[in-house]
Design a protein around this motif. Structure first.
Motif, mmCIF file in Angstrom:
data_model
loop_
_atom_site.group_PDB
_atom_site.id
_atom_site.type_symbol
_atom_site.label_atom_id
_atom_site.label_comp_id
_atom_site.label_asym_id
_atom_site.label_seq_id
_atom_site.Cartn_x
_atom_site.Cartn_y
_atom_site.Cartn_z
ATOM 1 N N ASP A 88 0.831 -1.210 0.000
ATOM 2 C CA ASP A 88 0.000 0.000 0.000
ATOM 3 C C ASP A 88 0.864 1.258 0.000
ATOM 4 N N GLY A 89 1.958 1.227 0.706
ATOM 5 C CA GLY A 89 2.864 2.377 0.735
ATOM 6 C C GLY A 89 3.491 2.631 -0.617
ATOM 7 N N LYS A 90 3.861 1.578 -1.309
ATOM 8 C CA LYS A 90 4.478 1.743 -2.635
ATOM 9 C C LYS A 90 3.468 2.251 -3.657
ATOM 10 N N LYS A 91 2.200 1.838 -3.523
ATOM 11 C CA LYS A 91 1.168 2.293 -4.456
ATOM 12 C C LYS A 91 1.030 3.811 -4.420
ATOM 13 N N GLY A 92 0.972 4.388 -3.240
ATOM 14 C CA GLY A 92 0.752 5.826 -3.107
ATOM 15 C C GLY A 92 2.029 6.625 -2.957
ATOM 16 N N GLN A 93 3.168 5.973 -3.040
ATOM 17 C CA GLN A 93 4.445 6.644 -2.787
ATOM 18 C C GLN A 93 4.692 7.779 -3.780
ATOM 19 N N ASP A 94 4.511 7.551 -5.053
ATOM 20 C CA ASP A 94 4.780 8.582 -6.061
ATOM 21 C C ASP A 94 3.871 9.786 -5.857
ATOM 22 N N LYS A 95 2.599 9.523 -5.568
ATOM 23 C CA LYS A 95 1.648 10.607 -5.365
ATOM 24 C C LYS A 95 2.026 11.439 -4.143
ATOM 25 N N VAL A 96 2.401 10.778 -3.054
ATOM 26 C CA VAL A 96 2.769 11.483 -1.817
ATOM 27 C C VAL A 96 4.012 12.330 -2.048
ATOM 28 N N VAL A 97 5.008 11.776 -2.743
ATOM 29 C CA VAL A 97 6.239 12.530 -3.009
ATOM 30 C C VAL A 97 5.933 13.743 -3.880
ATOM 31 N N ALA A 98 5.098 13.569 -4.893
ATOM 32 C CA ALA A 98 4.749 14.678 -5.784
ATOM 33 C C ALA A 98 4.042 15.782 -5.009
ATOM 34 N N GLU A 99 3.116 15.413 -4.124
ATOM 35 C CA GLU A 99 2.391 16.422 -3.358
ATOM 36 C C GLU A 99 3.307 17.136 -2.361
ATOM 37 N N LEU A 100 4.236 16.399 -1.781
ATOM 38 C CA LEU A 100 5.188 17.047 -0.869
ATOM 39 C C LEU A 100 6.062 18.039 -1.618
ATOM 40 N N LEU A 101 6.559 17.635 -2.783
ATOM 41 C CA LEU A 101 7.389 18.559 -3.572
ATOM 42 C C LEU A 101 6.582 19.773 -4.023
ATOM 43 N N LYS A 102 5.331 19.574 -4.399
ATOM 44 C CA LYS A 102 4.457 20.671 -4.813
ATOM 45 C C LYS A 102 4.260 21.651 -3.663
ATOM 46 N N ALA A 103 4.043 21.114 -2.464
ATOM 47 C CA ALA A 103 3.824 21.973 -1.300
ATOM 48 C C ALA A 103 5.079 22.760 -0.957
ATOM 49 N N VAL A 104 6.243 22.171 -1.202
ATOM 50 C CA VAL A 104 7.490 22.861 -0.875
ATOM 51 C C VAL A 104 7.796 23.937 -1.906
ATOM 52 N N PHE A 105 7.578 23.646 -3.185
ATOM 53 C CA PHE A 105 7.978 24.589 -4.238
ATOM 54 C C PHE A 105 6.923 25.630 -4.566
ATOM 55 N N GLU A 106 5.683 25.392 -4.321
ATOM 56 C CA GLU A 106 4.635 26.378 -4.588
ATOM 57 C C GLU A 106 4.403 27.171 -3.308
ATOM 58 N N ILE A 107 4.888 28.362 -3.314
ATOM 59 C CA ILE A 107 4.779 29.196 -2.130
ATOM 60 C C ILE A 107 3.528 30.051 -2.255
ATOM 61 N N LYS A 108 2.705 30.036 -1.272
ATOM 62 C CA LYS A 108 1.503 30.864 -1.236
ATOM 63 C C LYS A 108 1.557 31.685 0.044
ATOM 64 N N PRO A 109 2.066 32.888 -0.075
ATOM 65 C CA PRO A 109 2.154 33.709 1.144
ATOM 66 C C PRO A 109 0.765 34.120 1.631
ATOM 67 N N VAL A 110 0.627 34.128 2.913
ATOM 68 C CA VAL A 110 -0.625 34.514 3.544
ATOM 69 C C VAL A 110 -0.312 35.667 4.501
ATOM 70 N N PRO A 111 -1.041 36.780 4.368
ATOM 71 C CA PRO A 111 -0.751 37.909 5.260
ATOM 72 C C PRO A 111 -1.142 37.557 6.695
ATOM 73 N N PRO A 112 -0.384 38.062 7.634
ATOM 74 C CA PRO A 112 -0.698 37.770 9.026
ATOM 75 C C PRO A 112 -2.002 38.457 9.431
ATOM 76 N N THR A 113 -2.690 37.833 10.303
ATOM 77 C CA THR A 113 -3.926 38.428 10.797
ATOM 78 C C THR A 113 -3.661 39.036 12.150
ATOM 79 N N ALA A 114 -4.276 40.158 12.372
ATOM 80 C CA ALA A 114 -4.091 40.812 13.663
ATOM 81 C C ALA A 114 -5.020 40.162 14.669
ATOM 82 N N ALA A 115 -4.444 39.735 15.677
ATOM 83 C CA ALA A 115 -5.260 39.030 16.651
ATOM 84 C C ALA A 115 -5.458 39.823 17.888
#
Length: 115
Positions: A88-115
């Motif tokens: 099961d780990g090998k089946k989803g391994q490529d997808k998980v790696v791709a999503e991790l790399l996407k999350a690392v390389f696609e930066i989406k800045p979010v402005p801080p909220t005043a709390a």
């Protein structure tokens, strides 16, 4: 009279010496018998221990076969589960790696909220 007293004293001394020898022989016999009894008891204890050890080994060998079978079955089940999880780990391994790399390389800045 003096010779008779001397003779009587000598007879008493001889009797005392003989009695002392008899007492000494009795002590030696008792000591020897105690040693023999102790040795005999040690032999009986060793024979009893050996008998109980043999009984235990027989019991253990009779019951170990059942435990060995159960252990082998449990190991087979565990190996099958591990293989399934790895598959099961090998089946989803490529997808998980791709999503991790996407999350690392696609930066989406979010402005801080005043709390």
């Amino acid at each position: 009279m003096s010779a008779q007293n001397s003779q009587g004293i000598q007879t008493l001394l001889d009797a005392e010496r003989d009695a002392s020898k008899i007492v000494q022989k009795a002590r030696e016999y008792r000591t020897k018998r105690v040693r023999e009894a102790r040795d005999e008891a040690k032999k009986e204890i060793e024979a009893y221990r050996q008998q109980k050890e043999d009984e235990f080994k027989k019991f253990e060998s009779e019951h170990a076969a059942g435990n060995k079978t159960a252990e082998d079955e449990a190991n087979k089940e565990a190996d099958a589960k591990i293989a399934e999880i790895k598959g099961d780990g090998k089946k989803g391994q490529d997808k998980v790696v791709a999503e991790l790399l996407k999350a690392v390389f696609e930066i989406k800045p979010v402005p801080p909220t005043a709390a």
